[in-house]
Design an enzyme around this catalytic site. Structure first.
Site, PDB file in Angstrom:
ATOM      1  CD  GLU A  47      55.648  86.805 -34.024  1.00 32.38           C
ATOM      2  OE1 GLU A  47      55.314  87.924 -34.437  1.00 32.38           O
ATOM      3  OE2 GLU A  47      56.623  86.187 -34.422  1.00 32.38           O
TER       4      GLU A  47
ATOM      5  CB  CYS B 248      48.754  87.197 -37.587  1.00 29.62           C
ATOM      6  SG  CYS B 248      49.893  86.065 -38.366  1.00 29.62           S
TER       7      CYS B 248
HETATM    8  P1  NAP Z   1      44.111  84.729 -27.649  1.00 29.24           P
HETATM    9  O1  NAP Z   1      42.730  84.659 -27.168  1.00 29.24           O
HETATM   10  O2  NAP Z   1      44.978  85.825 -27.178  1.00 29.24           O
HETATM   11  O3  NAP Z   1      44.755  83.300 -27.299  1.00 29.24           O
HETATM   12  C1  NAP Z   1      46.051  82.979 -27.708  1.00 29.24           C
HETATM   13  C2  NAP Z   1      46.584  81.833 -26.872  1.00 29.24           C
HETATM   14  O4  NAP Z   1      46.780  82.268 -25.530  1.00 29.24           O
HETATM   15  C3  NAP Z   1      45.629  80.643 -26.766  1.00 29.24           C
HETATM   16  O5  NAP Z   1      46.393  79.455 -26.814  1.00 29.24           O
HETATM   17  C4  NAP Z   1      44.991  80.836 -25.404  1.00 29.24           C
HETATM   18  O6  NAP Z   1      44.512  79.649 -24.840  1.00 29.24           O
HETATM   19  C5  NAP Z   1      46.191  81.341 -24.634  1.00 29.24           C
HETATM   20  N1  NAP Z   1      45.874  82.005 -23.378  1.00 29.24           N
HETATM   21  C6  NAP Z   1      44.765  82.698 -23.054  1.00 29.24           C
HETATM   22  N2  NAP Z   1      44.877  83.176 -21.799  1.00 29.24           N
HETATM   23  C7  NAP Z   1      46.070  82.749 -21.321  1.00 29.24           C
HETATM   24  C8  NAP Z   1      46.753  82.898 -20.090  1.00 29.24           C
HETATM   25  N3  NAP Z   1      46.220  83.595 -19.073  1.00 29.24           N
HETATM   26  N4  NAP Z   1      47.955  82.309 -19.928  1.00 29.24           N
HETATM   27  C9  NAP Z   1      48.502  81.610 -20.933  1.00 29.24           C
HETATM   28  N5  NAP Z   1      47.910  81.433 -22.134  1.00 29.24           N
HETATM   29  C10 NAP Z   1      46.708  82.004 -22.329  1.00 29.24           C
HETATM   30  O7  NAP Z   1      44.176  84.818 -29.240  1.00 29.24           O
HETATM   31  P2  NAP Z   1      43.390  83.970 -30.325  1.00 29.24           P
HETATM   32  O8  NAP Z   1      41.951  84.348 -30.244  1.00 29.24           O
HETATM   33  O9  NAP Z   1      43.749  82.537 -30.269  1.00 29.24           O
HETATM   34  O10 NAP Z   1      44.029  84.565 -31.654  1.00 29.24           O
HETATM   35  C11 NAP Z   1      43.591  85.765 -32.245  1.00 29.24           C
HETATM   36  C12 NAP Z   1      44.634  86.839 -32.149  1.00 29.24           C
HETATM   37  O11 NAP Z   1      45.920  86.334 -32.436  1.00 29.24           O
HETATM   38  C13 NAP Z   1      44.413  87.927 -33.152  1.00 29.24           C
HETATM   39  O12 NAP Z   1      44.370  89.140 -32.477  1.00 29.24           O
HETATM   40  C14 NAP Z   1      45.619  87.887 -34.078  1.00 29.24           C
HETATM   41  O13 NAP Z   1      46.082  89.118 -34.497  1.00 29.24           O
HETATM   42  C15 NAP Z   1      46.633  87.246 -33.229  1.00 29.24           C
HETATM   43  N6  NAP Z   1      47.565  86.519 -34.063  1.00 29.24           N
HETATM   44  C16 NAP Z   1      48.812  87.020 -34.238  1.00 29.24           C
HETATM   45  C17 NAP Z   1      49.726  86.340 -35.002  1.00 29.24           C
HETATM   46  C18 NAP Z   1      51.116  86.858 -35.224  1.00 29.24           C
HETATM   47  O14 NAP Z   1      51.950  86.129 -35.726  1.00 29.24           O
HETATM   48  N7  NAP Z   1      51.399  88.078 -34.877  1.00 29.24           N
HETATM   49  C19 NAP Z   1      49.387  85.120 -35.583  1.00 29.24           C
HETATM   50  C20 NAP Z   1      48.097  84.628 -35.377  1.00 29.24           C
HETATM   51  C21 NAP Z   1      47.195  85.343 -34.603  1.00 29.24           C
HETATM   52  P3  NAP Z   1      42.949  79.270 -24.878  1.00 29.24           P
HETATM   53  O15 NAP Z   1      42.598  79.137 -26.311  1.00 29.24           O
HETATM   54  O16 NAP Z   1      42.898  77.988 -24.135  1.00 29.24           O
HETATM   55  O17 NAP Z   1      42.230  80.398 -24.212  1.00 29.24           O
END
Ligand code: NAP
Length: 519
Positions: A255, A292
């Site tokens: 997602e 999101c």
């Molecule tokens: P993010 O920076 O991509 O992080 C998401 C998750 O991935 C976090 O738990 C992060 O951990 C983890 N992560 C980062 N690098 C990783 C790796 N190399 N291996 C495994 N896991 C890793 O996103 P965010 O800033 O939390 O959220 C914002 C984005 O999420 C927005 O772009 C939004 O559109 C999207 N979003 C989408 C939905 C949907 O349902 N489509 C819902 C909510 C949000 P750490 O925090 O420890 O780095």
């Protein structure tokens, strides 16, 4: 200072060193620390596989449903404490925190009821028997629990619901869960899992928590583990290309970003128009636009744009931005300094194709907060100069209280073409009273969207805003949105189940399947 430990192999364990700092986005104070450095995450997988998976697969759907109900109640019992954590670690107003926490317990409760309805069985029968030859020669599709671990990686914006909406589907389907919340807002998830760990009926290994950076989490993936991820497109790409994910062909549900749209038709009646204004304002400001499913693109017939700008301005003027704990505040800060910086730079990019028609780039009056303190951004409405060629508006998701008006000629064809430029999204909504407009928008939007929300005058007052993901209906979307599917009742369980065709003596197979369920 609260240290957020991880719940691994039945124990709460601390990683080495201080790890990451978690901030209060209103005061910029550090409120917690989380480290996964040096943790043996492999043990979490073994424990989940050996104990959690086995225990769950022995339970019937009704028993798993009863477990989900106990989990929902444990979260509800901690509601006030969790609301406070949402305020200090995520900048949530009380309403924002309730949306997340009640969404978590409500989703678990919905799946609890589904478990009760599925009853005393462990596998699901998928469709009717299929005659494949002579009288007794039949095939029957069934769905059984995958005998691995469900790894859940969540985004920062829903620390409670994010865990629950994935865990509810996986646990009811019979898979144990290792959940990793985004570090920046993990305090609420940690407190929630502390409460869940005290649920007597939760078998060992059914739920584990990794609090802090992912560390070597994905290196422990084995077939038939599955990975469900919510977050940004760049992280999603890294996960898709992770060597263990590739080597094991682990099922992956993504997602990611989404440029959700809403359309006002030329003939929308007053009730429909009022719902449109109400929902645009809510989607822009709830959780400070960090959803999101929040609306990013607002399609308005060109001859109605001035009226819309006036009316949305009047609505947004009523939003007080400030300390989410202060009386009368409707919208808090963004969750982190990084999110604020990213939103600010995104706004500048959008302004290459659009002009500001509401709000100010200065942070303006922030109630209850000292000058320059906190990660605040006030609501902003932009208007595209040329809707069709406004590339950044169709490609860049600014994760904050920011939406852009796309004037259009009032035809359903142009509305759908503009929305399609987002290259796949979670939700598109249409506010109209012309039957043709509504009907044609299904054809024009369904292949490009996870959900299409149609609002007309007859349901305008009772309709949910489009950004509300419901457990009954699918959440996810094609293309840019990641191509994933979650929730949607039993549909959300499919990712955690193996579909198998059982072929042979039909009446005998039927008896076997009934006997397996009764065991
Ligand atoms: P993010 O920076 O991509 O992080 C998401 C998750 O991935 C976090 O738990 C992060 O951990 C983890 N992560 C980062 N690098 C990783 C790796 N190399 N291996 C495994 N896991 C890793 O996103 P965010 O800033 O939390 O959220 C914002 C984005 O999420 C927005 O772009 C939004 O559109 C999207 N979003 C989408 C939905 C949907 O349902 N489509 C819902 C909510 C949000 P750490 O925090 O420890 O780095």
């Amino acid at each position: 200072m609260q240290r957020l430990s991880s719940w691994i192999a039945g124990e709460w364990r601390d990683g080495a060193g201080d790890g990451s700092r978690l901030y209060n986005p209103t005061s910029e104070e550090v409120v917690a620390l989380a480290s996964t450095e040096g943790l043996n995450l492999g043990q979490a997988f073994d424990y989940a596989r050996d104990l959690g998976g086995q225990a769950l697969r022995k339970m019937t759907f009704a028993e798993r449903g009863a477990l989900l109900k106990a989990m929902a109640k444990a979260i509800h019992a901690e509601r006030e404490a969790l609301i406070d954590i949402g305020r200090i670690n995520a900048g949530n107003t009380r309403g924002d925190a309730k949306f997340d926490i009640d969404g978590a317990s409500g989703t678990l409760m919905y799946y609890a009821k589904l478990g009760a309805a599925l009853g005393e069985r462990r596998t699901l029968i998928d469709g009717d028997p299929i005659q494949i030859g002579g009288a007794r020669l039949q095939g029957q599709h069934i769905l059984s629990s995958k005998p691995g671990v469900a790894v859940h990686i969540n985004a920062f914006n829903f620390p409670a619901w994010g865990l629950a909406e994935k865990a509810a589907c996986a646990i009811l389907a019979g898979m144990p869960v290792i959940s990793k919340p985004a570090t920046s807002t993990a305090y609420m998830t940690w407190a929630m899992v502390r409460a869940l760990s005290a649920v007597d009926s939760l078998p060992d290994g059914v739920l584990s928590l990794v609090c802090g950076s992912a560390y070597d989490l994905l290196d422990h993936i084995e077939w038939p583990d599955v990975v469900a991820f919510t977050g940004g497109a760049e992280t999603a790409d890294r996960i898709r290309r992770h060597p263990r994910v590739l080597q094991t062909a682990a099922a992956l549900n993504i997602e990611a970003d989404s440029l959700n749209s809403t359309v006002l038709s030329p003939g929308a009646k007053d009730l429909t128009y009022d719902a449109f204004i109400r929902d645009v304002a809510l989607e822009m400001t709830q959780k400070a636009g960090q959803k999101c499913t929040a609306t990013r693109r607002i399609l308005v017939p060109s001859d109605k744009v001035d009226e819309f700008v006036e009316d949305i301005a009047e609505r947004l003027d009523r939003i007080t931005v400030g300390d989410p704990g202060a009386d009368g505040v409707h919208m808090g800060p963004l969750a982190t300094a990084t999110q604020l910086k990213s939103a600010q730079s995104g706004i500048h990019e959008l302004m290459q194709d659009a002009d500001l028609v509401y709000g100010s780039l200065d942070r303006g009056a922030i109630k209850g907060v000292a000058d320059e303190c906190g990660y605040f951004l006030s609501p902003l409405v932009l208007q595209a100069r040329d809707s069709a060629s406004a590339k950044s508006i169709h490609e860049l998701e600014v994760f904050g209280p920011v939406s852009t008006i796309l004037p259009y000629d009032g035809s359903v064809e142009m509305a759908c073409e503009l929305i399609q430029k987002g290259q796949g999204g979670l939700v598109a909504s249409v506010y109209a009273d012309e039957r043709d407009f509504l009907a044609q928008s299904i054809d024009g939007l369904a292949p490009w969207s996870g959900r299409v929300v149609l609002t007309d005058a007859k349901i305008a007052e009772q309709a949910y805003a489009p950004g509300m993901a419901l457990p009954h209906l699918l959440h996810g979307g094609p293309g840019r949105a990641g191509g994933g599917e979650e929730l949607g009742g039993t549909r959300g369980m499919r990712f955690y189940q193996q579909r198998t065709a059982i072929q042979g003596n039909g009446p005998l197979i039927n008896k076997f399947l009934q006997a397996t369920d009764a065991d």
